[in-house]
Design a protein around this motif. Structure first.
Motif, PDB file in Angstrom:
ATOM      1  N   ALA A   1       0.835  -1.220   0.000  1.00 16.88           N
ATOM      2  CA  ALA A   1       0.000   0.000   0.000  1.00 16.88           C
ATOM      3  C   ALA A   1       0.862   1.259   0.000  1.00 16.88           C
ATOM      4  N   ARG A   2       2.147   1.127   0.294  1.00 18.46           N
ATOM      5  CA  ARG A   2       2.953   2.335   0.465  1.00 18.46           C
ATOM      6  C   ARG A   2       3.121   3.155  -0.827  1.00 18.46           C
ATOM      7  N   PRO A   3       3.502   2.499  -1.996  1.00 18.81           N
ATOM      8  CA  PRO A   3       3.703   3.330  -3.209  1.00 18.81           C
ATOM      9  C   PRO A   3       2.457   4.126  -3.604  1.00 18.81           C
ATOM     10  N   PRO A   4       1.238   3.468  -3.682  1.00 23.45           N
ATOM     11  CA  PRO A   4       0.086   4.314  -4.063  1.00 23.45           C
ATOM     12  C   PRO A   4      -0.167   5.428  -3.049  1.00 23.45           C
ATOM     13  N   LEU A   5       0.093   5.150  -1.775  1.00 22.38           N
ATOM     14  CA  LEU A   5      -0.124   6.207  -0.777  1.00 22.38           C
ATOM     15  C   LEU A   5       0.838   7.372  -1.003  1.00 22.38           C
ATOM     16  N   ARG A   6       2.096   7.029  -1.349  1.00 27.43           N
ATOM     17  CA  ARG A   6       3.067   8.088  -1.599  1.00 27.43           C
ATOM     18  C   ARG A   6       2.592   8.974  -2.766  1.00 27.43           C
ATOM     19  N   VAL A   7       2.088   8.276  -3.821  1.00 29.15           N
ATOM     20  CA  VAL A   7       1.587   9.044  -4.983  1.00 29.15           C
ATOM     21  C   VAL A   7       0.477   9.988  -4.533  1.00 29.15           C
ATOM     22  N   LEU A   8      -0.372   9.451  -3.664  1.00 32.21           N
ATOM     23  CA  LEU A   8      -1.502  10.253  -3.160  1.00 32.21           C
ATOM     24  C   LEU A   8      -1.002  11.480  -2.393  1.00 32.21           C
ATOM     25  N   PHE A   9      -0.011  11.261  -1.531  1.00 30.81           N
ATOM     26  CA  PHE A   9       0.545  12.384  -0.766  1.00 30.81           C
ATOM     27  C   PHE A   9       1.094  13.453  -1.707  1.00 30.81           C
ATOM     28  N   VAL A  10       1.872  12.941  -2.710  1.00 31.96           N
ATOM     29  CA  VAL A  10       2.487  13.892  -3.638  1.00 31.96           C
ATOM     30  C   VAL A  10       1.400  14.692  -4.354  1.00 31.96           C
ATOM     31  N   LEU A  11       0.324  13.982  -4.781  1.00 28.57           N
ATOM     32  CA  LEU A  11      -0.760  14.690  -5.499  1.00 28.57           C
ATOM     33  C   LEU A  11      -1.412  15.736  -4.604  1.00 28.57           C
ATOM     34  N   ALA A  12      -1.701  15.334  -3.347  1.00 34.85           N
ATOM     35  CA  ALA A  12      -2.355  16.274  -2.429  1.00 34.85           C
ATOM     36  C   ALA A  12      -1.454  17.476  -2.186  1.00 34.85           C
ATOM     37  N   LEU A  13      -0.141  17.197  -1.970  1.00 33.58           N
ATOM     38  CA  LEU A  13       0.770  18.317  -1.716  1.00 33.58           C
ATOM     39  C   LEU A  13       0.920  19.191  -2.964  1.00 33.58           C
ATOM     40  N   LEU A  14       0.876  18.518  -4.154  1.00 35.22           N
ATOM     41  CA  LEU A  14       0.960  19.269  -5.402  1.00 35.22           C
ATOM     42  C   LEU A  14      -0.212  20.247  -5.515  1.00 35.22           C
ATOM     43  N   CYS A  15      -1.409  19.731  -5.185  1.00 34.78           N
ATOM     44  CA  CYS A  15      -2.595  20.607  -5.209  1.00 34.78           C
ATOM     45  C   CYS A  15      -2.378  21.794  -4.294  1.00 34.78           C
ATOM     46  N   ALA A  16      -1.852  21.499  -3.078  1.00 30.04           N
ATOM     47  CA  ALA A  16      -1.642  22.585  -2.110  1.00 30.04           C
ATOM     48  C   ALA A  16      -0.656  23.609  -2.675  1.00 30.04           C
ATOM     49  N   VAL A  17       0.415  23.094  -3.314  1.00 31.99           N
ATOM     50  CA  VAL A  17       1.426  24.023  -3.842  1.00 31.99           C
ATOM     51  C   VAL A  17       0.826  24.871  -4.961  1.00 31.99           C
ATOM     52  N   VAL A  18       0.079  24.175  -5.878  1.00 37.72           N
ATOM     53  CA  VAL A  18      -0.514  24.928  -7.003  1.00 37.72           C
ATOM     54  C   VAL A  18      -1.457  26.003  -6.484  1.00 37.72           C
ATOM     55  N   ARG A  19      -2.270  25.608  -5.498  1.00 35.40           N
ATOM     56  CA  ARG A  19      -3.235  26.583  -4.949  1.00 35.40           C
ATOM     57  C   ARG A  19      -2.517  27.744  -4.263  1.00 35.40           C
ATOM     58  N   GLN A  20      -1.461  27.376  -3.547  1.00 40.40           N
ATOM     59  CA  GLN A  20      -0.728  28.423  -2.835  1.00 40.40           C
ATOM     60  C   GLN A  20      -0.105  29.397  -3.839  1.00 40.40           C
ATOM     61  N   THR A  21       0.482  28.812  -4.899  1.00 38.13           N
ATOM     62  CA  THR A  21       1.093  29.668  -5.930  1.00 38.13           C
ATOM     63  C   THR A  21       0.033  30.564  -6.557  1.00 38.13           C
ATOM     64  N   GLN A  22      -1.116  29.908  -6.854  1.00 37.36           N
ATOM     65  CA  GLN A  22      -2.215  30.674  -7.458  1.00 37.36           C
ATOM     66  C   GLN A  22      -2.619  31.834  -6.553  1.00 37.36           C
ATOM     67  N   GLN A  23      -2.723  31.522  -5.263  1.00 37.24           N
ATOM     68  CA  GLN A  23      -3.160  32.556  -4.322  1.00 37.24           C
ATOM     69  C   GLN A  23      -2.145  33.678  -4.223  1.00 37.24           C
ATOM     70  N   LEU A  24      -0.845  33.287  -4.250  1.00 35.26           N
ATOM     71  CA  LEU A  24       0.173  34.333  -4.174  1.00 35.26           C
ATOM     72  C   LEU A  24       0.099  35.228  -5.410  1.00 35.26           C
ATOM     73  N   ARG A  25      -0.154  34.555  -6.583  1.00 34.25           N
ATOM     74  CA  ARG A  25      -0.276  35.340  -7.819  1.00 34.25           C
ATOM     75  C   ARG A  25      -1.487  36.271  -7.746  1.00 34.25           C
ATOM     76  N   ASP A  26      -2.622  35.707  -7.256  1.00 31.16           N
ATOM     77  CA  ASP A  26      -3.829  36.536  -7.121  1.00 31.16           C
ATOM     78  C   ASP A  26      -3.567  37.698  -6.180  1.00 31.16           C
ATOM     79  N   ARG A  27      -2.815  37.373  -5.113  1.00 29.75           N
ATOM     80  CA  ARG A  27      -2.536  38.412  -4.125  1.00 29.75           C
ATOM     81  C   ARG A  27      -1.674  39.514  -4.745  1.00 29.75           C
ATOM     82  N   ASP A  28      -0.683  39.085  -5.548  1.00 29.00           N
ATOM     83  CA  ASP A  28       0.162  40.077  -6.228  1.00 29.00           C
ATOM     84  C   ASP A  28      -0.688  40.957  -7.135  1.00 29.00           C
ATOM     85  N   ARG A  29      -1.599  40.248  -7.860  1.00 23.89           N
ATOM     86  CA  ARG A  29      -2.467  41.004  -8.781  1.00 23.89           C
ATOM     87  C   ARG A  29      -3.328  41.999  -8.014  1.00 23.89           C
TER      88      ARG A  29
END
Ligand SMILES: Nc1nc2c(ncn2[C@@H]2O[C@H](COP(=O)(O)OP(=O)(O)OP(=O)(O)O)[C@@H](O)[C@H]2O)c(=O)[nH]1
Length: 771
Positions: free
Chosen positions: A276-304
Motif C-alpha cells: 500500500a505504500r507506493p500508491p499512498l506516496r503518490v496520493l501524498f504527492v498529489l495532495a501536496l501538489l494541489c496545495a502548492v498549485v493553490r498556494q502559488t495561485q493565491q500568491l499570484r492573485d494576491r500580487d495582482r
C-alpha cells in the motif's frame, strides 16, 4: 425526533443484540425517511435556482432513506446487504449534495474561480483520502477490497462534500445562517461518524444501540432541517469579505496539515502493508501538489490584487491632484486655494497675524488668443505661472483661478508695505516681455489686494474684496495694483446699478442724440456734424458719457447701443435732408466692441438702406486704439465698410500709436486732431510742431483734417494758417439736441454762409459760443 429517541432508547436497553439492531434500523429508517420528506417538501415549495439546489439536496436525502429501506428489506429477507445496493445508495448522498452546491454557484462564479474552487475541493479530497487510507489500511487485513473501498468512500466523499460546501460558501461570500451550519455540520458530522463506524466495522467491534448509532439518525434530521431552510444569501459586509479571503488562504495549509497527519500516522504505525505504500506516496504527492498549485495561485492573485490596489491608490492620488490643480499650469486651482486660505486664516487668527490675498488678471489677454492663437495664449499662461512660482516664498501659494486670472496668498505679512513690496515684485513682470514661440509679447496685469483681517474674515469675503480692487486697477487704465478700500464697494454697486438701468435705457427712450457741427475754417461753410450720445435716466437724471460709456463697454451693451445710434443718426439726417435741411456729413463714433462682436457691416448697410441716407454722407469714427488690436479683422471690416461707400475717420488722432502704414492700409478719409493738441498748440512749441506735422502728413496722404476742441479765435486762426481744413469746438457751437440742431440747420439754410463764429455770434442764445 421523539420517535428516534424512543427507538434508540429501546435499542440501547439491548434486550438482545438482534433486537437492538432491529430497533436501530427502525429509528434510522424513521429519521432518514422523515428528513427526506421534509427536504423534498421544501424543494417543492421553492422555485428557480433555490428549487434546483434544494431538489439535489433532497435527492441525496432520498438516496439515504432508500438505502436504509433497501437495507431493512434485504436484512428482513435474510441476505447480508453489505456491500451492496444499500451502500451504493448511502454513498450517493455526497455527490447529490455536491451537485446541490454546484447549483448554488450557478453562473455566479467566473471560470477562473471555478478552477480555483475545484482545485481546493480536489486537493482537500485527496488529503482526506490519504488520511483515511493511512488510518484504515492497518485495520483492513480481514476485509475484501470492495468492502474496504466502500468503507473508505463513506468518509472521503462526505468530508469532500462538506469541503465543497465550505469552499462555495467562502468563494460566493454567502452569509452564514443556521441552515448553512446545519447542512455543513451534518455532512462533516457524517464524515466523522462514518470514519468511526468504518473503523469499528474493520475491527469487528460494532455494537447496536450506542451513541454512534443514534448520531446517524440525529444528523439525518439535522441535515433535513438544514436543507428545508437552505437559502443562499450573499453578504455585503466588507469585514465578512475579508474573513472569507483569509479562510480561503488557509485551505492549502489545511491540505498540507491533513496530508502531514496522514504521513504521521504511517510513520508512527508499523502495520501498513508494504504494497500500500507506493500508491499512498503518490496520493501524498498529489495532495501536496494541489496545495502548492493553490498556494502559488493565491500568491499570484494576491500580487495582482496588490497591483490593482496600488493602481487604484495611484488613480485616486491622480484624481485628487486633478481635482485640486489646474491641468494647464499645474498650479493649485480654486478648490485648493480655498482650503489653503481657510487654513492660513485660521492659523493667522490664532497668532494674530495678517494675510494678503492678491487677485491678478492679465491685461488684454484675449488679444493674444485672437491674434496668435490659443496655443500661444496657453504658453503665455504657463510662462506667467512659472514666473509667479519663482518669485514667491515657499510658504506663499499661487493658484490659477481660471482663464487669465491668478491668485497669490501671502501668509504672515508684517505690514501693508511688505505686501506692496511683494506686489511690486509681481508687477515687475509687466516691465518685461515674454518670448513665446518667437513672439515678443508685452506682459501686463492688474492686481487687487485684500488683507485679512481688515477687509474680510473668510475666503469668499476676501476674494470679493480683492476682485473689486482688481477691477479698480483695470478701470484706472490697467497695469496697476490697488488695495481694497470699502469705498470701492460703493462705486462697484453704483456701476452695477448704472449697468442695470442702462440695459433698459433704449426701450425706455432715455437715450438721445446730440449733434455738434464742424466747419470749413476758411469759408465758414458747414462741413458736417458729429453725433454724440446722451442719456437722461428717469431715476438718475442726466448721466455723463464718461460715466456710462465705459459701463456700456464693460457690459458689452455698447454693441446694441452703437447699432441704435447708427440707425437713429442716419434716420434723423435723412429726414432733415428730405425737409431741405442739408447736412453734408454725419459722423458716428464706433467702439472696438462693435468691430469684435455683432455684424457691423450689416448694421451699417441696414441703417443706410432703411433711412435712405447716401453712404458717402456717413462718416464712421474709430479711435486709434482700434488699430492696435486684431488688425486683420479690423482691416477686413474696414474694407467692407468702405465698399459700402461710407467714409472712415480716425478720432482723437495723436493720442495713440497708429502707424502710417496702418492708416494707409485702412484707407481712411479723415483725421481728427485730438483737442489736447489744439489746447496746447499756442502755448507749447513742441505741440505746435506736432500739429503742423499732423496736418502736413495728412495733406501729403490726401486726408482731410478736422481739429477738435477749438475754443478761441486764436486757436482757429493758428489752425487755418497751418492749412487745417476743418474745425469743431465751442468757439463755433456746442453739441445740440436734435430740435435745436434742426433750427440751426434751418437758419443756415436761409442765410448766407458766414464765418462760423460770426454766424453763431449773430444768433447767440441758439448757438452759444464758448466765453
Ligand atoms: N489660451 C487660453 N485662453 C483662455 C483660457 N481660459 C480662458 N481663456 C481666454 O482668456 C480670455 C480672458 O479674457 P478677459 O480677461 O475677459 O479679457 P482680457 O482680454 O484679458 O481683457 P481685460 O481683462 O479687460 O484686460 C478669454 O478670451 C478666454 O477665452 C485657457 O485656458 N487658455
Amino acid at each position: 425526533m421523539l420517535l428516534v429517541l424512543a427507538a434508540w432508547t429501546m435499542a440501547a436497553s439491548r434486550p438482545t443484540s438482534d433486537s437492538a439492531w432491529i430497533l436501530d434500523s427502525l429509528h434510522w429508517t424513521g429519521a432518514f425517511v422523515a428528513a427526506a420528506w421534509v427536504a423534498w417538501r421544501a424543494a417543492r415549495a421553492a422555485d428557480g435556482q433555490l428549487r434546483r439546489v434544494r431538489s439535489r439536496f433532497a435527492l441525496g436525502m432520498a438516496c439515504l432513506a432508500a438505502g436504509q429501506l433497501s437495507w431493512d428489506l434485504l436484512s428482513w429477507a435474510g441476505w447480508n446487504p453489505f456491500p451492496g445496493i444499500p451502500n451504493l445508495l448511502y454513498l450517493l448522498l455526497s455527490p447529490c449534495f455536491a451537485l446541490g452546491f454546484a447549483a448554488t454557484v450557478g453562473d455566479r462564479m467566473p471560470g477562473s474561480q471555478w478552477k480555483s474552487a475545484a482545485l481546493d475541493i480536489a486537493g482537500f479530497g485527496l488529503a482526506v483520502l490519504a488520511f483515511t487510507l493511512a488510518l484504515f489500511l492497518p485495520h483492513a487485513v480481514r476485509r475484501s477490497a470492495l468492502e474496504f473501498v466502500v468503507l473508505t468512500a463513506y468518509p472521503v466523499l462526505l468530508l469532500s462534500a462538506a469541503a465543497a460546501g465550505i469552499v462555495v460558501q467562502l468563494h460566493l461570500r454567502l452569509r452564514p445562517t443556521a441552515a448553512t451550519f446545519a447542512v455543513l455540520a451534518g455532512l462533516a458530522g457524517y464524515g466523522a461518524l462514518w470514519t468511526a463506524w468504518s473503523l469499528a466495522f474493520l475491527d469487528a467491534t460494532l455494537r447496536p444501540g450506542t451513541g454512534m448509532t443514534l448520531m446517524f439518525s440525529l444528523l439525518a434530521l439535522l441535515l433535513g432541517w438544514g436543507v428545508a431552510n437552505w437559502r443562499p444569501v450573499p453578504s455585503l459586509s466588507p469585514r465578512y469579505d475579508r474573513l472569507c479571503e483569509a479562510l480561503l488562504r488557509q485551505i492549502p495549509l489545511a491540505m498540507v496539515a491533513v496530508t502531514s497527519a496522514a504521513a504521521g500516522f504511517i510513520a508512527l504505525g508499523d502495520r501498513l502493508p508494504m504494497q500500500a505504500r507506493p500508491p499512498l506516496r503518490v496520493l501524498f504527492v498529489l495532495a501536496l501538489l494541489c496545495a502548492v498549485v493553490r498556494q502559488t495561485q493565491q500568491l499570484r492573485d494576491r500580487d495582482r490584487l496588490l497591483a490593482a490596489e496600488r493602481a487604484v491608490a495611484e488613480g485616486r492620488a491622480q484624481l485628487h491632484h486633478l481635482a485640486h490643480h489646474d491641468p494647464l499650469t499645474g498650479l493649485p486651482n480654486r478648490t485648493l486655494l480655498r482650503d489653503r486660505v481657510t487654513q492660513a486664516l485660521a492659523t493667522a487668527a490664532r497668532r494674530g497675524e495678517k494675510v494678503a490675498l492678491m487677485f491678478i488678471d492679465l491685461d488684454r489677454f484675449k488679444e493674444v488668443n485672437d491674434t496668435l492663437g490659443h496655443a500661444t495664449g496657453d504658453a503665455l499662461l504657463c510662462h506667467v505661472a512659472a514666473q509667479f512660482t519663482l518669485m514667491l516664498r515657499e510658504e506663499d501659494t499661487v493658484c490659477r483661478q481660471g482663464g487669465d486670472e491668478f491668485a497669490i496668498v501671502l501668509t504672515d505679512v508684517d505690514s501693508a508695505a511688505a505686501v506692496a513690496r511683494a506686489v511690486e515684485r509681481v508687477m515687475a513682470l509687466s516691465n518685461r516681455r515674454a518670448t513665446i514661440a518667437g513672439h515678443e509679447l508685452p506682459l501686463s496685469m492688474s492686481v487687487g489686494i485684500a488683507m485679512f483681517p481688515k477687509d474680510g474674515e473668510d475666503f469668499d469675503g476676501l476674494m470679493q474684496c480683492a476682485d473689486t480692487a482688481m477691477y479698480r486697477a483695470k478701470a484706472a487704465g490697467r497695469n496697476a495694483f490697488r488695495f481694497y478700500d470699502p469705498q470701492m464697494n460703493v462705486e462697484a454697486s453704483e456701476r452695477s446699478r448704472l449697468r442695470w438701468l442702462l440695459a433698459h435705457a433704449i426701450e425706455r427712450g432715455e437715450l438721445h442724440l446730440h449733434f455738434q457741427p464742424y466747419f470749413h475754417l476758411r469759408s465758414g461753410e458747414l462741413a458736417g456734424a458729429e453725433v454724440l450720445l446722451r442719456w437722461t435716466s428717469a431715476e438718475l437724471g442726466p448721466v455723463g458719457p464718461n460715466q456710462f460709456i465705459p459701463v456700456a463697454e464693460d457690459g458689452g451693451q455698447i454693441v446694441e447701443i452703437g447699432a441704435w445710434v447708427l440707425r437713429e443718426a442716419c434716420a434723423q439726417v435723412a429726414t432733415w435732408q428730405r425737409q431741405g435741411l442739408a447736412l453734408p456729413a454725419v459722423a458716428v463714433n464706433l467702439s472696438i466692441l462693435q468691430f469684435r462682436h455683432g455684424d457691423l457691416v450689416q448694421q451699417v448697410a441696414d441703417a443706410l438702406r432703411d433711412s435712405g441716407l447716401p453712404a458717402r454722407q456717413l462718416e464712421l469714427e474709430i479711435t486709434e486704439s482700434v488699430l492696435m488690436h486684431e488688425t486683420d479683422k479690423v482691416f477686413a471690416t474696414a474694407d467692407n465698410l468702405k465698399a459700402l461707400g461710407v467714409r472712415l475717420a480716425i478720432d482723437d488722432f495723436g493720442t495713440g500709436y497708429s502707424s502710417l502704414a496702418y492708416l494707409k492700409r485702412l484707407n481712411v478719409d479723415k483725421l481728427k486732431i485730438d483737442q489736447s493738441f489744439v489746447r496746447d498748440a499756442l502755448a507749447s512749441p513742441s505741440t505746435t510742431a506736432i500739429v503742423r506735422a499732423i496736418v502736413d502728413m495728412a495733406r501729403a496722404m490726401e486726408l482731410e483734417v478736422v481739429a477738435e476742441g477749438i475754443e478761441t479765435a486764436a486757436e482757429r486762426d493758428f489752425l487755418a494758417a497751418t492749412h487745417c481744413a476743418m474745425g469743431q469746438g465751442y468757439l463755433f457751437a456746442r453739441p445740440m439736441p436734435a430740435d435745436q440742431f434742426e433750427a440751426f440747420l434751418a437758419v443756415r439754410a436761409a442765410g448766407p454762409a458766414l464765418a462760423p463764429e460770426q454766424a453763431a455770434a449773430d444768433r447767440s442764445g441758439v448757438f452759444p459760443l464758448a466765453s
